[in-house]
Design an enzyme around this catalytic site. Structure first.
Site, PDB file in Angstrom:
ATOM      1  N   CYS A 285     -31.587  68.456   3.466  1.00 47.02           N
ATOM      2  CA  CYS A 285     -31.514  68.095   5.039  1.00 47.02           C
ATOM      3  C   CYS A 285     -30.466  67.311   5.401  1.00 47.02           C
ATOM      4  O   CYS A 285     -30.587  65.949   4.569  1.00 47.02           O
ATOM      5  CB  CYS A 285     -32.847  68.091   5.299  1.00 47.02           C
ATOM      6  SG  CYS A 285     -33.807  69.683   4.986  1.00 47.02           S
TER       7      CYS A 285
ATOM      8  N   ARG B  18     -25.289  68.239   3.529  1.00 44.83           N
ATOM      9  CA  ARG B  18     -26.404  67.998   3.066  1.00 44.83           C
ATOM     10  C   ARG B  18     -27.537  69.047   3.286  1.00 44.83           C
ATOM     11  O   ARG B  18     -28.807  69.182   3.163  1.00 44.83           O
ATOM     12  CB  ARG B  18     -27.180  66.535   3.446  1.00 44.83           C
ATOM     13  CG  ARG B  18     -26.669  65.409   3.025  1.00 44.83           C
ATOM     14  CD  ARG B  18     -27.116  63.843   4.266  1.00 44.83           C
ATOM     15  NE  ARG B  18     -28.533  63.787   3.578  1.00 44.83           N
ATOM     16  CZ  ARG B  18     -28.848  62.988   2.755  1.00 44.83           C
ATOM     17  NH1 ARG B  18     -27.672  62.009   2.488  1.00 44.83           N
ATOM     18  NH2 ARG B  18     -29.951  62.581   1.849  1.00 44.83           N
TER      19      ARG B  18
ATOM     20  N   TRP C 142     -31.851  72.448   4.428  1.00 48.40           N
ATOM     21  CA  TRP C 142     -31.497  73.433   3.404  1.00 48.40           C
ATOM     22  C   TRP C 142     -33.219  72.932   3.262  1.00 48.40           C
ATOM     23  O   TRP C 142     -33.246  73.067   3.044  1.00 48.40           O
ATOM     24  CB  TRP C 142     -30.649  72.559   2.175  1.00 48.40           C
ATOM     25  CG  TRP C 142     -30.593  72.639   1.061  1.00 48.40           C
ATOM     26  CD1 TRP C 142     -29.565  73.718   0.676  1.00 48.40           C
ATOM     27  CD2 TRP C 142     -31.851  72.937  -0.113  1.00 48.40           C
ATOM     28  NE1 TRP C 142     -29.249  74.211  -0.290  1.00 48.40           N
ATOM     29  CE2 TRP C 142     -31.220  73.929  -1.209  1.00 48.40           C
ATOM     30  CE3 TRP C 142     -33.010  72.768  -0.559  1.00 48.40           C
ATOM     31  CZ2 TRP C 142     -31.708  74.228  -2.223  1.00 48.40           C
ATOM     32  CZ3 TRP C 142     -33.617  72.622  -1.986  1.00 48.40           C
ATOM     33  CH2 TRP C 142     -32.873  73.942  -2.653  1.00 48.40           C
TER      34      TRP C 142
ATOM     35  N   ASN D 277     -37.114  65.189   6.546  1.00 49.92           N
ATOM     36  CA  ASN D 277     -36.667  66.311   5.546  1.00 49.92           C
ATOM     37  C   ASN D 277     -36.981  65.641   4.245  1.00 49.92           C
ATOM     38  O   ASN D 277     -37.921  64.494   3.926  1.00 49.92           O
ATOM     39  CB  ASN D 277     -35.111  65.554   4.607  1.00 49.92           C
ATOM     40  CG  ASN D 277     -34.628  65.424   3.934  1.00 49.92           C
ATOM     41  OD1 ASN D 277     -35.068  66.326   3.242  1.00 49.92           O
ATOM     42  ND2 ASN D 277     -33.636  64.332   3.067  1.00 49.92           N
ATOM     43  N   GLY D 278     -37.652  66.853   3.105  1.00 50.76           N
ATOM     44  CA  GLY D 278     -38.616  66.230   2.259  1.00 50.76           C
ATOM     45  C   GLY D 278     -39.400  67.391   1.795  1.00 50.76           C
ATOM     46  O   GLY D 278     -39.752  68.446   3.014  1.00 50.76           O
TER      47      GLY D 278
ATOM     48  N   GLU E  96     -18.282  70.855 -17.784  1.00 48.11           N
ATOM     49  CA  GLU E  96     -18.651  70.407 -15.933  1.00 48.11           C
ATOM     50  C   GLU E  96     -17.833  71.749 -14.854  1.00 48.11           C
ATOM     51  O   GLU E  96     -18.113  71.593 -14.067  1.00 48.11           O
ATOM     52  CB  GLU E  96     -17.444  69.064 -16.008  1.00 48.11           C
ATOM     53  CG  GLU E  96     -17.163  68.405 -14.160  1.00 48.11           C
ATOM     54  CD  GLU E  96     -18.085  68.519 -13.745  1.00 48.11           C
ATOM     55  OE1 GLU E  96     -18.181  68.880 -12.046  1.00 48.11           O
ATOM     56  OE2 GLU E  96     -19.616  68.499 -13.675  1.00 48.11           O
TER      57      GLU E  96
ATOM     58  N   LYS F 139     -18.137  74.123 -12.231  1.00 46.78           N
ATOM     59  CA  LYS F 139     -17.420  73.812 -10.961  1.00 46.78           C
ATOM     60  C   LYS F 139     -16.737  75.483 -10.416  1.00 46.78           C
ATOM     61  O   LYS F 139     -17.165  75.422  -9.216  1.00 46.78           O
ATOM     62  CB  LYS F 139     -15.842  72.729 -10.776  1.00 46.78           C
ATOM     63  CG  LYS F 139     -16.349  71.602 -10.822  1.00 46.78           C
ATOM     64  CD  LYS F 139     -16.753  70.986  -9.796  1.00 46.78           C
ATOM     65  CE  LYS F 139     -17.518  69.993  -9.476  1.00 46.78           C
ATOM     66  NZ  LYS F 139     -18.648  69.998 -10.441  1.00 46.78           N
TER      67      LYS F 139
ATOM     68  N   GLU G 187     -20.174  76.603  -9.462  1.00 45.52           N
ATOM     69  CA  GLU G 187     -20.855  75.944  -7.598  1.00 45.52           C
ATOM     70  C   GLU G 187     -20.078  76.718  -6.230  1.00 45.52           C
ATOM     71  O   GLU G 187     -20.509  77.094  -5.792  1.00 45.52           O
ATOM     72  CB  GLU G 187     -20.968  74.560  -7.451  1.00 45.52           C
ATOM     73  CG  GLU G 187     -21.761  74.069  -8.218  1.00 45.52           C
ATOM     74  CD  GLU G 187     -21.599  72.723  -8.308  1.00 45.52           C
ATOM     75  OE1 GLU G 187     -22.681  71.394  -8.680  1.00 45.52           O
ATOM     76  OE2 GLU G 187     -20.246  72.140  -8.638  1.00 45.52           O
TER      77      GLU G 187
ATOM     78  N   HIS H 115     -20.841  81.169 -32.981  1.00 41.78           N
ATOM     79  CA  HIS H 115     -22.743  81.289 -33.392  1.00 41.78           C
ATOM     80  C   HIS H 115     -23.598  82.451 -31.603  1.00 41.78           C
ATOM     81  O   HIS H 115     -24.622  82.057 -31.433  1.00 41.78           O
ATOM     82  CB  HIS H 115     -23.919  80.017 -33.574  1.00 41.78           C
ATOM     83  CG  HIS H 115     -23.255  79.127 -34.264  1.00 41.78           C
ATOM     84  ND1 HIS H 115     -24.042  79.099 -35.844  1.00 41.78           N
ATOM     85  CD2 HIS H 115     -21.967  78.276 -34.871  1.00 41.78           C
ATOM     86  CE1 HIS H 115     -22.885  78.931 -36.430  1.00 41.78           C
ATOM     87  NE2 HIS H 115     -22.012  78.350 -36.199  1.00 41.78           N
TER      88      HIS H 115
ATOM     89  N   LYS I 222     -25.803  68.752  -0.975  1.00 46.83           N
ATOM     90  CA  LYS I 222     -25.520  67.433  -1.980  1.00 46.83           C
ATOM     91  C   LYS I 222     -25.387  66.404  -2.214  1.00 46.83           C
ATOM     92  O   LYS I 222     -25.683  66.301  -3.814  1.00 46.83           O
ATOM     93  CB  LYS I 222     -24.299  66.853  -0.730  1.00 46.83           C
ATOM     94  CG  LYS I 222     -23.545  65.760  -1.703  1.00 46.83           C
ATOM     95  CD  LYS I 222     -22.030  66.134  -2.292  1.00 46.83           C
ATOM     96  CE  LYS I 222     -21.568  65.289  -2.656  1.00 46.83           C
ATOM     97  NZ  LYS I 222     -20.572  66.072  -3.692  1.00 46.83           N
TER      98      LYS I 222
END
Length: 614
Positions: free
Chosen positions: A2, A27, A75, A101-102, A487, A491, A494, A510, A609
């Site tokens: 947010c 955000r 968000w 926010n929270g 990574e 990416k 995402e 395995h 973010k």
């Protein structure tokens, strides 16, 4: 998560709020809204599901006048994305409006009590509970807004950054924070408010970073007042921020992510400036100089991080153990904080976070401090929470990262971990002079070699079209390049929403090898290092099962190049620095696959973010 923006002064507020929301949209972008007090004393709240542009469209033709206002880009946590659940939220009388926010953890209990008092709720959010509670306390005891907010926050369990307006007192904004960032900008007879400094720096470089438990009172024509919930006056430190506005714009690139991929050579030059001196063959970190004893006497390092930062930590583990001969553990901060970990005064805990506000990492830091560990923070955002609570640390200095999928922050973190490893190894005497000088020299060359890698962009763009059909990807690497595989897979997940997994190449046998067929692209980091022959064998195993191999190889390779379906050549460097080069093609591959699939690469669905909530 947010984004919060606020302004009180003499300028028209709506354009300031909208510009600020656009700067903070990374955000959260499920919905957005504004609350404005006009010259007639009316408190107008406008909200829309979707992005900030949807809010602007919905405000067309409406009264957006006024010089006092707050705004929010969301968000979603409690309540699905919708105009009703968007912030700001009115109180029952519509005298108050709040943005938040929270997460209010005890919102259900508070809501039940308020409903028992006859209060009817309009939304499904925890935030509306807070504004209704503030008004209930205010009306029942005939209190001013500041006192009512203080009393309400006594009853709240959870994290918050809030801003509240009262139309009966239009020359004031009350803002408060706990475990969620909030910044006050101080201008000439005006104040600005933001979740971070990005919406503020265009207007002033003087800011106050509110600490946990702080409440800021922004009154027109008065000095900034900061108190705690017990109404004790505080003396906040006014800091100067230095953010280049050009870093907050796309600069001709179609997306922030692509811009930030291409910024990496310059970013790493900035990261190393004043720290890596190739002329004197030296790496200098002030934290190592100032806290040499604590770092050198450590019996163990623990790296705590989340997501991409965790992958950087895995590379840092190998670097520190190899060069410094200190055992290192790498922990997901979210797991570390809840499993009653064994921490001692002989431990150094390294906290990695791009934003410096990651809730789980911040909580892990506080847990480690309570248990006597020495805390070293590695962050990007200057003035953020983690640098303020750690004993020492290093900024990565790569500039604001706007794209939700981290790129330059990852390579910046790996670079700082490399410099830390070198500085400590030299002090401990665990590295030979020849090896030390060789790594320093090669590290200095990395930005130029990155520029060579970036020339592959068009080639990777063409390559990506071949693989947009894929529903699954497998990424393989060994040694320092195993975290790069993780990574790269992250990416792709995402931003393209293709399922992808990263594995140590030897672990493919395995389990994951069962998935390989002609429809499974396998990305293999197969640079010419000590693991080369082993990785070559792994590639042959994939090819024997008709898998499609995309191989990252060292320039001039003539073995894997004959076996793989597609080859991406990288400049040669030493093994421990290969991740800094190998990660770039994987960033570009994810970007171009997502573009081919028509996805929003800067603002992928369900992600934000800065993860400031659990």
């Amino acid at each position: 998560m947010c984004g919060i923006v606020g302004y009180i002064g003499k300028r028209e507020v709506f354009p300031i709020l909208i510009k600020g929301l656009r700067r903070l949209e990374y955000r959260g972008y499920d919905s957005a809204g504004v609350a404005l007090i006009n010259s007639d004393g009316c408190l107008n709240v406008y909200k829309a599901k979707g992005k900030v542009d949807d809010l602007v469209s919905s405000c067309s033709g409406k009264d957006v006048s006024g010089t006092v206002g707050i705004a929010h880009t969301r968000w979603a946590t409690h309540g699905e994305p919708s105009a009703v659940n968007a912030h700001p939220h009115y109180s029952r009388s519509k005298n108050l409006a709040i943005i938040h926010n929270g997460i209010i953890e005890n919102y259900a209990d508070l809501k039940a009590k308020l409903m028992g008092k006859g209060i009817v709720f309009r939304s499904d959010t925890d935030t509306e509970v807070l504004v209704q509670l503030v008004e209930y306390i205010q009306e029942r005891k005939n209190l001013d807004l500041l006192t009512a907010v203080q009393l309400a926050l006594h009853e709240v369990i959870g994290a918050y950054a809030i801003a509240v307006l009262d139309k009966r007192n239009p020359n004031q904004i009350i803002a408060a924070r706990k475990q969620s960032p909030l910044v006050v900008g101080i201008g000439n007879d005006e104040f600005f408010l933001g979740s971070d400094a990005t919406p503020i720096v265009e207007y002033t470089d003087k800011v106050v970073y509110l600490e946990d438990g702080n409440i800021a009172v922004l009154r027109l024509g008065e000095e900034l007042e900061v108190v705690n919930i017990l109404n004790r006056k505080l003396n906040p430190e006014i800091q100067t921020v230095d953010i280049n506005l050009g870093q907050l714009e796309k600069g001709g690139y179609p997306h922030f992510m692509l811009k930030e991929i291409f910024e990496q050579p310059d970013c790493l030059t900035n990261c190393m400036r004043g720290r890596v001196n190739v002329d004197t063959d030296n790496v200098v970190l002030s934290a190592v100089i100032d806290y040499k004893q604590q770092l050198l006497s450590a019996k163990r390092f623990i790296i705590v991080a989340c997501g991409t930062s965790w992958h950087a930590g895995l590379i840092g583990k190998q670097m520190i153990e190899s060069l410094c001969r200190i055992p290192v553990e790498v922990e997901y901060a979210s797991e570390f904080r809840y499993r009653n970990p064994v921490i001692s005064e002989d431990d150094v805990v390294i906290a990695l976070s791009q934003s410096g506000e990651t809730a789980d990492t911040l909580a892990a830091v506080n847990l480690a401090k309570v248990n006597g560990a020495f805390i070293y923070g590695i962050c990007n955002a200057i003035g953020s929470s983690i640098p303020r609570v750690t004993h020492t640390g290093s900024y990565i200095h790569v500039g604001p990262e706007i794209g939700v999928a981290s790129t330059k922050a990852f390579t910046g973190q790996v670079t700082v971990l490399t410099m830390l490893s070198l500085a400590l190894a030299k002090e401990k005497g665990t590295i030979s002079t020849a090896d030390y000088l060789h790594i320093v020299e090669e590290l200095h060359k990395i930005p130029e070699k990155m520029k060579e890698v970036l020339k592959l962009n068009n080639r990777i763009s063409d390559l990506s079209r071949t693989f947009t059909y894929a529903r699954n990807f497998l990424y393989l690497g060994r040694g320092y390049n195993y975290p790069v595989a993780l990574e790269g897979a992250l990416k792709l997940k995402e931003i393209s929403y293709i399922h992808a997994e990263g594995y140590p190449a030897a672990e493919m046998k395995h389990g994951p090898i069962a998935l390989i067929d002609s429809d499974m692209p396998v990305v293999v980091i197969a640079t010419h290092n000590g693991m080369y022959e082993k990785v070559l064998s792994n590639i042959q195993e994939v090819k024997a099962r008709k898998g499609k191999v995309i191989a990252l190889v060292t320039k001039g390779d003539d073995t894997i190049s004959r076996i793989a379906d597609e080859v991406i050549e990288l400049p040669d460097t030493i093994e421990c620095l290969e991740p800094l080069l190998a990660t770039i093609p994987l960033q570009m591959l994810a970007y171009h696959v997502a573009i081919c699939k028509g996805k929003d690469v800067d603002q992928p669905r369900n992600l934000a973010k800065s993860v400031t909530v659990e």
